[in-house]
Design an enzyme around this catalytic site. Structure first.
Site, short mmCIF file in Angstrom:
data_model
loop_
_atom_site.label_atom_id
_atom_site.label_comp_id
_atom_site.label_asym_id
_atom_site.label_seq_id
_atom_site.Cartn_x
_atom_site.Cartn_y
_atom_site.Cartn_z
N ASP A 109 -15.23 11.47 30.64
CA ASP A 109 -15.31 12.59 29.72
C ASP A 109 -15.37 12.04 28.30
O ASP A 109 -14.35 11.82 27.64
CB ASP A 109 -14.10 13.51 29.89
CG ASP A 109 -14.30 14.85 29.22
OD1 ASP A 109 -15.33 15.03 28.55
OD2 ASP A 109 -13.42 15.73 29.37
N ALA A 110 -16.60 11.77 27.84
CA ALA A 110 -16.81 11.17 26.53
C ALA A 110 -17.58 12.08 25.58
O ALA A 110 -17.56 11.89 24.38
CB ALA A 110 -17.55 9.84 26.67
N LYS A 111 -18.31 13.05 26.14
CA LYS A 111 -19.08 14.04 25.37
C LYS A 111 -19.95 13.38 24.31
O LYS A 111 -19.99 13.80 23.16
CB LYS A 111 -18.15 15.09 24.74
CG LYS A 111 -17.36 15.91 25.77
CD LYS A 111 -16.53 16.98 25.10
CE LYS A 111 -15.76 17.81 26.13
NZ LYS A 111 -14.68 17.03 26.77
N ARG A 112 -20.69 12.36 24.72
CA ARG A 112 -21.54 11.64 23.78
C ARG A 112 -22.83 12.41 23.53
O ARG A 112 -23.38 13.06 24.42
CB ARG A 112 -21.88 10.25 24.31
CG ARG A 112 -20.68 9.35 24.57
CD ARG A 112 -19.77 9.22 23.37
NE ARG A 112 -18.78 8.16 23.56
CZ ARG A 112 -17.57 8.17 23.03
NH1 ARG A 112 -17.19 9.18 22.27
NH2 ARG A 112 -16.74 7.16 23.23
N THR A 139 -20.00 12.91 30.58
CA THR A 139 -20.29 14.17 29.91
C THR A 139 -21.08 13.89 28.63
O THR A 139 -20.85 12.92 27.92
CB THR A 139 -19.01 14.94 29.56
OG1 THR A 139 -18.14 14.12 28.76
CG2 THR A 139 -18.28 15.37 30.82
#
Length: 299
Positions: A109-112, A139
């Site tokens: 879960d890094a939402k890059r 993510t």
């Protein structure tokens, strides 16, 4: 001073089956549940641990050892490891490798979200088998334009990995962007979901490009958003944010069978006792199966 943290294995397991197919198999066998690994300071304190690298390592190791052999997906939140610098990242690398070795799929879960070579570098960090942070999926944020994700989409496809792209998130602030009207009249989130559906066209039993759609959003039938993307739908908001497994059919309708509900504090608050963590995860998985019409015979 705590002992040095050993490095993660140099040769991670490289998938030979696409992520969507592996996720479908894991959900059918272990139950449709993702458990987040979110070692924020208050949880470390609740576990009787110091908010330092030693506490982070103990928290993470306990969670992985308790759950990696039984839940379909483990989702470490990268930010809670990054805040400790290089030693925190070392804990994360080890957790990713050990969770995957125990059979759990790891969703970073890094939402890059970025463009060009920078997006390519993020893809290399999480989706290149040579990387110590190599994960089964990551993510991503598409709000620099869906096309900006192409380096990560291509890297994921080449490595048999997946991505989960932010669609309709559970935070209230997200609505000002995600529900804004796109040029074709759809909500912007609907446009993004359309792109995800195109990426998944023809994939069986499930595509490898997933969407993040909050479980707290209620009935989406009249919003102009089509969740039928032929891919998995990661549903945060179960537990501490107020949603329950029983809410899932109302939010996801006909595609509820592709939902991967995500719970973090609802399970983690039962630590540090490993048995209590396992019981909490089993209970959520059983509740989800009941809500979506499945059974519990597979576990």
């Amino acid at each position: 001073m705590s002992a040095p943290i050993p490095p993660s294995p140099a040769h991670p397991v490289v998938p030979v089956v696409p992520f969507g197919a592996r996720l479908r198999q894991a959900m059918d066998r272990r139950g449709p549940l993702c458990v987040g690994i979110d070692p924020h300071g208050s949880l470390l304190t609740d576990w009787g641990l110091n908010d330092d690298v030693a506490g982070l390592e103990r928290f993470t190791r306990t969670t992985v050892e308790a759950l990696a052999d039984r839940v379909a997906v483990l989702k470490p939140q990268s930010a809670f490891f990054e805040r400790f610098g290089s030693r925190g990242i070392a804990v994360l690398e080890k957790a990713v490798a050990e969770a995957r070795a125990a059979g759990a799929l790891v969703l970073m879960d890094a939402k890059r979200g970025d463009i060009g070579s920078t997006m390519g570098a993020y893809a290399a960090a999480y989706l290149d088998p040579a990387s110590p942070l190599f994960s089964d999926a990551v993510t991503l944020s598409p709000y620099l334009g869906f096309g900006s994700l192409r380096p990560a989409l291509d890297a994921a496809s080449a490595a048999g990995c997946g991505v989960f792209v932010l669609g309709l998130t559970s935070n209230p602030e997200g609505a000002e962007v995600q529900r804004a009207t796109a040029a074709d009249g759809r909500p912007l989130a609907g446009l993004m979901l359309g792109h995800m559906a195109a990426e998944n066209a023809g994939a069986t039993p499930l595509g490898s490009v997933g969407a993040v759609v909050g479980a707290t959003l209620g009935d989406l039938a009249d919003t102009g958003v089509d969740l039928a993307i032929n891919g998995p739908l990661l549903a945060p908001g179960i537990g501490a944010q107020g949603a329950t497994p029983a809410d899932l059919p109302a939010v996801f309708g006909a595609v509820v069978g592709n939902v991967v509900p995500s719970v973090s504090r609802g399970v983690l608050r039962h630590g540090p006792d490993a048995g209590a963590l396992r019981k909490a995860a089993d209970r959520f998985a059983d509740d989800v199966r009941t809500a979506v019409g499945g059974d519990t015979a597979g576990r």
